[in-house]
Motif scaffolding. Structure first.
Motif, PDB file in Angstrom:
ATOM      1  N   SER A  68       0.880  -1.178   0.000  1.00  9.66           N
ATOM      2  CA  SER A  68       0.000   0.000   0.000  1.00  9.66           C
ATOM      3  C   SER A  68       0.911   1.219   0.000  1.00  9.66           C
ATOM      4  CB  SER A  68      -0.912   0.002   1.231  1.00  9.66           C
ATOM      5  OG  SER A  68      -1.686   1.181   1.274  1.00  9.66           O
ATOM      6  N   GLU A  69       1.028   1.868  -1.167  1.00 10.27           N
ATOM      7  CA  GLU A  69       1.998   2.940  -1.331  1.00 10.27           C
ATOM      8  C   GLU A  69       1.619   4.141  -0.477  1.00 10.27           C
ATOM      9  OE1 GLU A  69       2.143   3.817  -5.445  1.00 10.27           O
ATOM     10  OE2 GLU A  69       3.129   1.926  -5.999  1.00 10.27           O
ATOM     11  N   PRO A  70       2.531   4.558   0.429  1.00 10.17           N
ATOM     12  CA  PRO A  70       2.237   5.757   1.224  1.00 10.17           C
ATOM     13  C   PRO A  70       2.398   7.025   0.379  1.00 10.17           C
ATOM     14  CG  PRO A  70       4.404   4.887   1.767  1.00 10.17           C
ATOM     15  CD  PRO A  70       3.792   3.908   0.819  1.00 10.17           C
ATOM     16  N   GLU A  71       1.430   7.906   0.513  1.00 12.23           N
ATOM     17  CA  GLU A  71       1.459   9.156  -0.238  1.00 12.23           C
ATOM     18  C   GLU A  71       2.238  10.202   0.552  1.00 12.23           C
ATOM     19  OE1 GLU A  71       0.465  10.131  -3.129  1.00 12.23           O
ATOM     20  OE2 GLU A  71      -0.557   8.300  -3.816  1.00 12.23           O
ATOM     21  N   THR A  72       3.110  10.900  -0.121  1.00 14.84           N
ATOM     22  CA  THR A  72       3.828  12.043   0.436  1.00 14.84           C
ATOM     23  C   THR A  72       3.552  13.267  -0.426  1.00 14.84           C
ATOM     24  OG1 THR A  72       5.832  11.636  -0.859  1.00 14.84           O
ATOM     25  CG2 THR A  72       5.645  10.482   1.255  1.00 14.84           C
ATOM     26  N   ARG A  73       4.043  14.402  -0.007  1.00 14.48           N
ATOM     27  CA  ARG A  73       3.792  15.617  -0.768  1.00 14.48           C
ATOM     28  C   ARG A  73       4.341  15.535  -2.165  1.00 14.48           C
ATOM     29  NH1 ARG A  73       6.215  20.265  -2.185  1.00 14.48           N
ATOM     30  NH2 ARG A  73       8.183  19.553  -1.311  1.00 14.48           N
ATOM     31  N   THR A  74       5.478  14.800  -2.311  1.00 16.36           N
ATOM     32  CA  THR A  74       6.123  14.740  -3.630  1.00 16.36           C
ATOM     33  C   THR A  74       5.669  13.533  -4.437  1.00 16.36           C
ATOM     34  OG1 THR A  74       7.993  13.543  -2.670  1.00 16.36           O
ATOM     35  CG2 THR A  74       8.152  15.949  -2.814  1.00 16.36           C
ATOM     36  N   GLY A  75       4.867  12.657  -3.838  1.00 18.19           N
ATOM     37  CA  GLY A  75       4.401  11.501  -4.587  1.00 18.19           C
ATOM     38  C   GLY A  75       4.344  10.266  -3.718  1.00 18.19           C
ATOM     39  N   ALA A  76       3.913   9.179  -4.313  1.00 22.20           N
ATOM     40  CA  ALA A  76       3.775   7.908  -3.591  1.00 22.20           C
ATOM     41  C   ALA A  76       5.103   7.156  -3.566  1.00 22.20           C
ATOM     42  CB  ALA A  76       2.697   7.062  -4.245  1.00 22.20           C
ATOM     43  N   GLN A  77       5.461   6.615  -2.359  1.00 20.70           N
ATOM     44  CA  GLN A  77       6.670   5.800  -2.229  1.00 20.70           C
ATOM     45  C   GLN A  77       6.366   4.376  -2.688  1.00 20.70           C
ATOM     46  OE1 GLN A  77       8.117   6.066   1.783  1.00 20.70           O
ATOM     47  NE2 GLN A  77       8.296   8.312   1.742  1.00 20.70           N
ATOM     48  N   ARG A  78       7.140   3.873  -3.638  1.00 14.49           N
ATOM     49  CA  ARG A  78       6.859   2.558  -4.218  1.00 14.49           C
ATOM     50  C   ARG A  78       7.635   1.422  -3.533  1.00 14.49           C
ATOM     51  NH1 ARG A  78       8.087   5.566  -8.809  1.00 14.49           N
ATOM     52  NH2 ARG A  78       9.889   4.226  -9.217  1.00 14.49           N
ATOM     53  N   ALA A  79       8.884   1.693  -3.153  1.00 12.45           N
ATOM     54  CA  ALA A  79       9.742   0.628  -2.600  1.00 12.45           C
ATOM     55  C   ALA A  79      10.842   1.253  -1.753  1.00 12.45           C
ATOM     56  CB  ALA A  79      10.338  -0.221  -3.721  1.00 12.45           C
ATOM     57  N   ARG A  80      11.623   0.397  -1.111  1.00 15.02           N
ATOM     58  CA  ARG A  80      12.765   0.865  -0.311  1.00 15.02           C
ATOM     59  C   ARG A  80      13.955  -0.064  -0.549  1.00 15.02           C
ATOM     60  NH1 ARG A  80      13.522   3.899   4.395  1.00 15.02           N
ATOM     61  NH2 ARG A  80      11.257   4.114   4.637  1.00 15.02           N
ATOM     62  N   PHE A  81      15.105   0.510  -0.876  1.00 13.18           N
ATOM     63  CA  PHE A  81      16.350  -0.229  -1.062  1.00 13.18           C
ATOM     64  C   PHE A  81      17.370   0.302  -0.048  1.00 13.18           C
ATOM     65  CE2 PHE A  81      14.182   0.008  -5.127  1.00 13.18           C
ATOM     66  CZ  PHE A  81      14.173  -1.316  -5.533  1.00 13.18           C
ATOM     67  N   SER A  82      18.018  -0.637   0.646  1.00  9.46           N
ATOM     68  CA  SER A  82      18.982  -0.198   1.661  1.00  9.46           C
ATOM     69  C   SER A  82      20.243  -1.066   1.623  1.00  9.46           C
ATOM     70  CB  SER A  82      18.357  -0.268   3.060  1.00  9.46           C
ATOM     71  OG  SER A  82      18.030  -1.602   3.391  1.00  9.46           O
ATOM     72  N   VAL A  83      21.373  -0.464   1.965  1.00  5.43           N
ATOM     73  CA  VAL A  83      22.647  -1.171   2.087  1.00  5.43           C
ATOM     74  C   VAL A  83      23.345  -0.638   3.338  1.00  5.43           C
ATOM     75  CG1 VAL A  83      23.813   0.507   0.574  1.00  5.43           C
ATOM     76  CG2 VAL A  83      24.813  -1.767   0.947  1.00  5.43           C
TER      77      VAL A  83
END
Length: 405
Positions: A68-83
């Motif tokens: 469920s994509e969270p909406e932000t002011r700049t748009g919806a967050q689709r995924a998260r990549f981390s290292v």
């Protein structure tokens, strides 16, 4: 004087042949012995652990998808990549390598100890083979001597100066010596099998030993201080040093770990709006720190290392006492063998003089074959004792070399 010089030359020649033959056997044993090969493999493994110590914690990579994509002011967050990568405290890797190197050095000392023990075992077995072979030669000489006496007895029987009982006694004595020689042959085969096993080769391979060994006129000076350099004691020093390196590593591991990472979140553009940051992806560098607040583990390891060092000191002191006792006993035994050798040499000379008297009496027709048997038995006993004194002297000297060389 030329005769004395020749005797000295012959002695050193025998000593050199003995050393050369024995040294070549020892080298062959060290090359082929499976126990030493196993110690060398352990050392190679310990050396490889130095390379193993140069490592970092696993790099953590994470991927998440927003169902469920969270909406932000700049748009919806689709995924998260981390290292993320955690780094140990400064000097921790070097401390690991130093600890691994110290353990490798301790393993290397094990190789030196194993080689010394193998050298001692090969030497002791070699001297046993020499003694058995020398005894066989002495028995052959005495059997030939009794055969000569038997012929003299038969001649005396013919002229009525001896009885058939004297001949039978001489023959019985010959049979006893032949029996002893046959037993020695079995002893030689058994010791030869043991010797060849030390060299890790076929048990039936013939072993060449020197024909004669002579105790030198003067003993080699022993540096008892060299006992401190014995690998059995150096092993404890290396273990003590490894505990010191282990404690340094423990101190480094008790320090905080620092982590660096990066999060990336792709953001979808908002189609119903038009602004500069519309759909701008999120990039977030991160720094983290791992602090061992509950560090009882490291305090306990420190205490254990202190106790281990005390244990190693006690073990080294006990081992030093044992080696000093063993060295003193070996020196005492070596000196005892020299005394026995000198006494048996004098006794043998006197027995030979008695034999000459008996032979002269035979020329006058007054020989007593009971006396002949008694003197022959004394000669054989003194000759056997001389051989045992030689073997014992060099065996104790091999122990002294093991302890001090």
């Amino acid at each position: 004087m030329r005769y004395i010089i020749l005797i000295i030359f012959v002695f050193f020649a025998f000593a050199e042949v003995n050393a050369q033959d024995l040294a070549s056997y020892i080298q062959e044993a060290e090359k082929n012995n499976p126990e030493i090969q196993a110690f060398e493999l352990r050392y190679n493994i310990a050396e490889e652990k130095v390379n193993e110590a140069d490592w970092l914690p696993n790099t953590e990579i994470g991927v998440g998808y927003f169902v469920s994509e969270p909406e932000t002011r700049t748009g919806a967050q689709r995924a998260r990549f981390s290292v993320k990568q955690m780094l140990p405290w400064f000097g921790t890797i070097s401390a690991r390598e130093n600890y691994a190197s110290s353990m490798a050095e301790a393993q290397f000392v094990d190789i030196a100890i194993a080689k010394r023990k193998l050298s001692l075992s090969v030497s002791q077995s070699y001297y046993k083979l020499y003694a058995i072979s020398a005894k066989q030669g002495i028995l052959d000489e005495n059997i030939e001597l009794l055969e000569t006496y038997e012929r003299l007895a038969l001649t005396s029987v013919e002229v009525g100066k001896a009885s058939a009982v004297d001949v039978l006694r001489l023959q019985i004595r010959q049979n006893e010596l032949i029996q002893q020689k046959e037993v020695l042959e079995q002893d030689y085969l058994a010791e030869q099998a043991l010797f060849n096993n030390l060299l890790n080769r076929d048990e039936n391979i013939a072993v060449e030993v020197v024909k004669q060994m002579i105790i030198p006129e003067e003993d080699v000076f022993i540096l008892t201080d060299n006992l401190q350099l014995n690998p059995e004691l150096i092993k404890y020093d290396k273990l003590y040093e490894s505990i010191e390196e282990a404690e340094l590593l423990n101190q480094k591991e008790s320090a905080p770990n620092i982590g660096f990472g990066l999060d990336y979140v792709p953001v979808s553009e908002r189609p119903d709006m038009n602004f500069s940051d519309n759909g701008k992806d999120i990039v977030m560098p991160m720094v983290s720190i791992s602090i061992p607040i509950f560090n009882n583990k490291y305090k306990s390891v420190t205490k254990q290392n202190e106790l281990k060092q005390l244990e190693i000191k006690s073990q080294k002191e006990e081992r030093l006492n044992n080696l000093e006792t063993r060295l003193a006993q070996a020196i005492y035994n070596r000196n005892t063998m020299r005394i026995k050798f000198n006494v048996q040499t004098d006794n043998l000379k006197q027995a030979n003089d008695a034999e000459e008297i008996l032979i002269k009496n035979y020329e006058t027709g007054t020989i007593d074959f009971n006396d002949v048997l008694d003197v022959q038995e004394l000669q054989l006993r003194f000759q056997i004792n001389l051989i045992e004194s030689n073997r014992g002297y060099y065996t104790e000297y091999a122990i002294i070399n093991y302890l001090t060389k």
